[in-house]
Design an enzyme around this catalytic site. Structure first.
Site, short mmCIF file in Angstrom:
data_model
loop_
_atom_site.label_atom_id
_atom_site.label_comp_id
_atom_site.label_asym_id
_atom_site.label_seq_id
_atom_site.Cartn_x
_atom_site.Cartn_y
_atom_site.Cartn_z
N CYS A 1 1.26 -0.76 0.12
CA CYS A 1 0.26 0.19 -0.35
C CYS A 1 0.82 1.20 -0.03
O CYS A 1 1.24 1.12 -0.67
CB CYS A 1 -1.18 0.00 1.08
N HIS B 1 -3.15 -5.60 1.27
CA HIS B 1 -2.34 -5.76 2.87
C HIS B 1 -2.18 -6.85 3.33
O HIS B 1 -3.18 -7.39 3.97
CB HIS B 1 -3.09 -4.74 4.20
N GLU C 1 -0.79 -8.38 5.55
CA GLU C 1 -0.13 -8.27 6.80
C GLU C 1 -1.41 -8.35 7.81
O GLU C 1 -1.31 -8.63 9.13
CB GLU C 1 0.52 -7.21 7.05
#
Ligand code: GLN
Length: 199
Positions: A81, A179, A181
């Site tokens: 991002c 994302h 993560e």
């Protein structure tokens, strides 16, 4: 390589999620704020956050130039991002003075999905992964255009943005608009760790 040390840009952004995921994958994951901490890293992650704040803090803490030099010298680097924006050679919709580290021959468009679209999720095919990926987008960029050496790894599949490029790789540099993560799926980090260990 034995256990690689992977640094996470820690001046701003969702640092902890990346550090935790990388540590779970068995690498030495370290938060990096200072040039001295960068020196012992074999690879690097730039998280989601706010790219306009990131580059300013990187300048203030004198991390910008050494980090740019390491990326240019071939250090495997992964941006998510805002991290993708930091790794793009060119930015649309940036602030007037916005600088990027570069490394990817792409033009990214900041906040590309529209300001009203704060966040959304979607399923994507990701080149090289057998199963589909659940992608979470938060005020995300997309890749507006790219050079010949850049490989497209994923595109948005549904809705108004269908076809937009949201994951790319150019040699040792990997980036996603979304994302990985967040959401408990470690496969894209695993893909990156494989890039690092086979580099
Ligand atoms: N819009 C942010 C930027 O320009 C990126 C958003 C994010 O990283 N979730 O940096």
């Amino acid at each position: 390589m034995s256990t690689p040390t992977i640094g996470v840009f820690a001046l701003q952004g969702d640092v902890r999620e990346h550090v935790r995921l990388l540590a779970e994958l068995g690498v030495d994951a370290v938060a990096v704020r200072r040039p001295g901490e960068l020196e012992r890293c074999h690879a690097f992650v730039i998280p989601g956050g706010e790219s306009t704040t990131m580059y300013k803090l990187a300048r203030t803490f004198e991390l910008f130039d050494p980090l740019q030099a390491r990326i240019r010298a071939g250090m495997p680097t992964f941006g998510t991002c805002a991290g993708m924006i930091m790794l793009a050679d060119r930015v649309q919709g940036g602030t007037a003075d916005q600088e990027t580290l570069g490394g990817l021959d792409i033009t990214v468009r900041r906040n590309a999905f529209g300001r009203q679209v704060d966040s959304f999720e979607g399923e994507l095919d990701f080149e090289g992964l057998p199963d589909r990926v659940r992608a979470i987008f938060i005020r995300a960029p997309w890749v507006e255009s790219l050079g010949e050496g850049v490989e497209v790894l994923a595109r948005v599949e549904a809705g108004e943005a269908a076809g937009r490029i949201v994951a790319v790789r150019e040699g040792h540099v990997l980036a996603t608009s979304f994302h990985p993560e967040v959401g408990g799926d470690d496969r894209i980090h695993r893909y990156f760790v494989d890039m690092v260990t086979t580099a």
